[in-house]
Every structure is written in structure tokens, then in C-alpha cells.
Design a protein around this motif. Structure first.
Motif, PDB file in Angstrom:
ATOM      1  N   LYS A   1       0.806  -1.233   0.000  1.00 31.04           N
ATOM      2  CA  LYS A   1       0.000   0.000   0.000  1.00 31.04           C
ATOM      3  C   LYS A   1       0.836   1.279   0.000  1.00 31.04           C
TER       4      LYS A   1
ATOM      5  N   LEU B   1       0.682   4.142  -3.036  1.00 32.97           N
ATOM      6  CA  LEU B   1       0.224   5.522  -2.808  1.00 32.97           C
ATOM      7  C   LEU B   1       1.192   6.549  -3.401  1.00 32.97           C
TER       8      LEU B   1
ATOM      9  N   HIS C   1      -2.524   6.416  -7.154  1.00 32.24           N
ATOM     10  CA  HIS C   1      -2.689   6.872  -5.771  1.00 32.24           C
ATOM     11  C   HIS C   1      -4.131   7.221  -5.392  1.00 32.24           C
TER      12      HIS C   1
ATOM     13  N   GLU D   1      -7.437   3.352  -2.144  1.00 32.18           N
ATOM     14  CA  GLU D   1      -8.428   3.091  -1.091  1.00 32.18           C
ATOM     15  C   GLU D   1      -9.678   2.430  -1.662  1.00 32.18           C
TER      16      GLU D   1
END
Length: 440
Positions: free
Chosen positions: A317, A321, A327, A331
Motif C-alpha cells: 500500500k 500511494l 494513488h 483506497e
């Protein structure tokens, strides 16, 4: 194999999902800091600089930031973009010593050469337009596009590349124009233009070579990714052929194809599609070999090793990002992948122990309950939660009752149809037919 052996293997596999002490022989990657030098080596041109500057802005680590800025500084000095050079010098703010400080002599020299070059291009283009030589005019506008692109004036570069369209005389020229327009549009973040010019290139009358097809699919994938159309993005990245290699490093690296395609597929494909289009896809397997972590987490997800899959995702992760294209979507993609894993975990069972499931997903029982509640509310899981005993009970449809209801409904429809036919037959028998009056 005996039935008892089958059952024991299945039970062991189910238990492995929730057992923290079950050691797997597959290596789990550590959350290591991004190797900026190795990462930057995957790219060339303007995207290499922009990715380094993006990392410097987002990493939150002083040493990593300075390393990215130093590499961006060195890369810019190989080109002619003095405006970007001044911005990077301002960001460095003297923290890298005199070797990476302002260099007014270099900047002035580049600007002077740029002014002379621009004057020469203008005079050449005017001469070509006077003589009405289509191929020369096309080359003149193309040179202007290259000039503006090298100096960071993307808007002007785009205009000049697009102007060449009126002077294209072959399908090859049109494809060249489309690829230039796509490149600048990606740099500007104008992904509607990317989609448009990909379509124009694909409509070419001549057959496209394999490398061009791979480039267009990468560009289309990025456009769909930016539009949050993850299933379409996954399909495009999965269609990219091995011919891509390092032929499109000014936009994307082969490792990115594996990462973007793999994550989008996990978030949007069902189990059957994941098997046929990703795991059994020989071409895409070549890309996955470049990023073993993505390959392993896809296999873990498919084989229901959710603890291992989520651990891979957690370790990846931080670096994802720092990706200039991904990026904004990390989520969302992670949320969709986790939801699919929860749904897939509960699907085969009549009841599930929430304590065991929480272990499999490395979360608390309370947190898991909230996630399951959201999925039940969205009608993605047909189940109910026993909060006292911490058990999830599946709401399987009553097949017997559903069959009876279907038979009764079919009977009613048959009865209605027969009555309608009898009524029509009686009307015809007694010549009771309403005829429309003829107009004279």
C-alpha cells in the motif's frame, strides 16, 4: 482419493484461512521503502521527472524526498525545460549543496538556444506553407510540437501535434499524430482526449503493428482507470501483449501493467473471470512475473488464502500511494477487494464463526461485524448476524417453497391462456366478430 480424505483436506484449508499460527511456505514481502533509483530506471522522458517529483511531494520522508529531488534535478539538466528546472531548485532550497543549486548560466544558455530554434522553426514552417507542400507542413508542425513538449509547454505542444492531422497523407501519419496527442494528453491529465485519440488510431485503415496495439491498450487502460471504470481498465491491461516490453517507458512500465491490471481485476472480476482472464492468461502471466507480489496475492485470493492476500496488499500500500496514476484509487480498490473477499469467504457456508473469520481478515470482531452489516444492508451478502454468539447465519432461499410457488404461478398462467383460447373459439363459432366499418 477417499471421501474422508477429501473432507479432511477441505477442513484443513478452511481452518488455514483463520489460523494465525499456520505457517505458509510462501514468502511474505516486507514493507520496504521504495527503491527510488530502481523505480526511476523503469521510465524515461518527462514522466520519469514527474514521477520523481510526485514521490518527493508525497513520501513524507526527508531522505527519500531529497533523493527523488536530486534524481529529478539530474534528469531535467539532460533536457531543455528551464521552467521545471527552476521549480525543482526552489523545492531543493539548498539542501543538496552546490551541486544541485541554481545554475543560471546553464538556464540562460538553454533559453537562448530555444529562442534561436523557435525562430528557425517558424521561418521553415512559413516557407513550407507558402510552397503548399503537405508533407513538409506536417513535419513543421510536428517539429513545433516536439519543441514545445521538450520545453514543458504542453498546451502548445498538443495544438501543434493535432494541427498535423490536416496534412496527414497516410494511415501511418495519422497513427503517429494520435500517439503524440495521447502522450501529451496523459501528461496534462486530459484523459477524455486520450480515449478519443485511441479510438481514432484503432480506426486506422492499415493493420496496426503489435507494439502500437500494446501502446494504445495501455493508454486506454489508464483512461478507464482515471474514470474509475475498473473492469474496463482491467480488460485493457489484460489485453496488452508482451511486445510492449520497454517500448512505452515515456508513459508506463511493464510492471505497471501487471500492478494496475491485477488490482483492477481483483476489484471487479468474479471468480470465473479471474481464473480465465488473469490466472490462465499466458500473455499477462509474463507481466505478473515482473511483480511477484501481485502474482502471489492474486493466487492467494483465488485459493481463498485471505490472510496472506491481505498481508501482501497491506505491504504494497505505501508504495502504491506513491504511484502517479494509482494513488487516487488505492483506497477504493482495496475496499472493493476486501468486500469481495468477505463475500467469497461467507458464500459456501450455512454459518460462520465471526471470531475465526476475524482472524482470517486480521481485524477485530466488532470491526468485522460493521463490515458485514454494510454488505448485508447493500444486499451483497444474504445473511443475518447473531451478535450474542458471534455467528453469521446465511439466509438461503427455501428451494422447496420457491418450487411450489413457481408451479402455482405456471398453473395460473396456463389456466388464463386456456380460458382466453376458449373464449376466442366461441366468439368465432357464433360469428360474434366486431368488424371495422369501411369508410367510403
Amino acid at each position: 482419493m477417499e471421501p474422508d480424505e477429501d473432507l479432511s483436506l477441505i477442513a484443513e484449508e478452511i481452518y488455514a484461512n483463520g489460523d494465525e499460527n499456520k505457517q505458509r511456505h510462501r514468502p511474505i514481502i516486507s514493507g520496504e521503502q521504495l527503491d527510488i533509483e530502481a523505480y526511476a530506471a523503469l521510465y524515461s522522458g518527462r514522466t520519469k521527472i514527474m514521477r520523481l517529483l510526485f514521490i518527493a511531494d508525497r513520501c513524507g520522508n526527508a531522505s527519500m524526498q531529497l533523493e527523488a529531488l536530486r534524481m529529478a534535478y539530474d534528469e531535467i539538466k539532460k533536457g531543455e525545460n528551464t521552467q521545471l528546472f527552476r521549480e525543482v531548485v526552489q523545492k531543493i532550497d539548498g539542501r543538496l549543496g552546490t551541486n544541485c543549486g541554481p545554475d543560471p548560466a546553464w538556464a540562460d544558455s538553454v533559453d537562448r538556444r530555444a529562442d534561436l530554434r523557435k525562430e528557425k522553426l517558424e521561418s521553415e514552417l512559413n516557407a513550407y506553407r507558402t510552397n503548399l507542400i503537405k508533407e513538409s507542413i506536417r513535419m513543421g508542425y510536428n517539429d513545433f510540437g516536439d519543441f514545445y513538449y521538450a520545453h514543458g509547454q504542453l498546451g502548445e505542444a498538443f495544438k501543434n501535434y493535432v494541427r498535423t492531422r490536416d496534412y496527414c497523407t497516410t494511415a501511418k501519419h495519422i497513427i503517429h499524430m494520435c500517439l503524440n496527442a495521447i502522450l501529451v494528453s496523459i501528461e496534462m491529465g486530459q484523459f477524455t482526449h486520450v480515449t478519443s485519440y485511441v479510438s481514432k488510431a484503432e480506426q486506422s485503415q492499415d493493420a496496426l503493428d503489435a507494439i502500437t496495439v500494446a501502446k494504445l491498450r495501455c493508454a486506454a487502460g489508464l483512461a478507464h482507470l482515471e474514470a474509475k471504470k475498473y473492469k474496463l481498465a482491467a480488460r485493457k491491461f489484460l489485453e496488452v501483449g508482451p511486445e510492449l516490453g520497454n517500448n512505452y517507458t515515456e508513459v508506463i512500465a511493464p510492471q505497471d501493467v501487471a500492478t494496475y491490471g491485477g488490482l483492477c481485476a481483483l476489484a471487479s472480476f468474479d471468480r470465473a473471470e479471474l481464473k480465465s482472464k488473469v490466472i490462465d492468461n499466458i500473455n499477462f502471466r509474463n507481466f505478473l512475473e515482473l511483480v511477484p507480489e501481485i502474482r502471489e496475492l492474486i493466487h492467494d485470493f483465488y485459493t481463498s488464502h485471505y490472510a496472506s492476500c491481505l498481508e501482501y496488499l497491506g505491504n504494497l500500500k505505501a508504495n502504491l500511494l506513491l504511484d502517479i496514476h494509482l494513488h487516487d484509487h488505492v483506497e477504493t480498490l482495496y475496499g472493493q477487494i476486501r468486500s469481495k473477499a468477505l463475500i467469497q469467504y461467507t458464500h459456501p457456508f450455512v454459518s460462520v464463526d465471526l471470531n475465526m473469520m476475524a482472524n482470517a481478515f486480521k481485524t477485530s470482531v466488532a470491526g468485522l461485524e460493521k463490515e458485514l452489516e454494510a454488505l448485508i444492508t447493500d444486499n451483497q451478502i444474504q445473511a443475518r448476524i447473531d451478535s450474542h454468539n458471534k455467528i453469521l447465519y446465511a439466509r438461503h432461499a427455501d428451494q422447496r417453497n420457491a418450487t411450489f410457488q413457481k408451479v402455482l404461478q405456471t398453473g395460473k398462467e396456463f389456466d388464463r391462456d386456456v380460458r382466453s383460447m376458449l373464449l376466442r373459439a366461441n366468439l368465432l363459432k357464433h360469428d360474434y366478430i366486431a368488424r371495422t366499418s369501411r369508410k367510403h
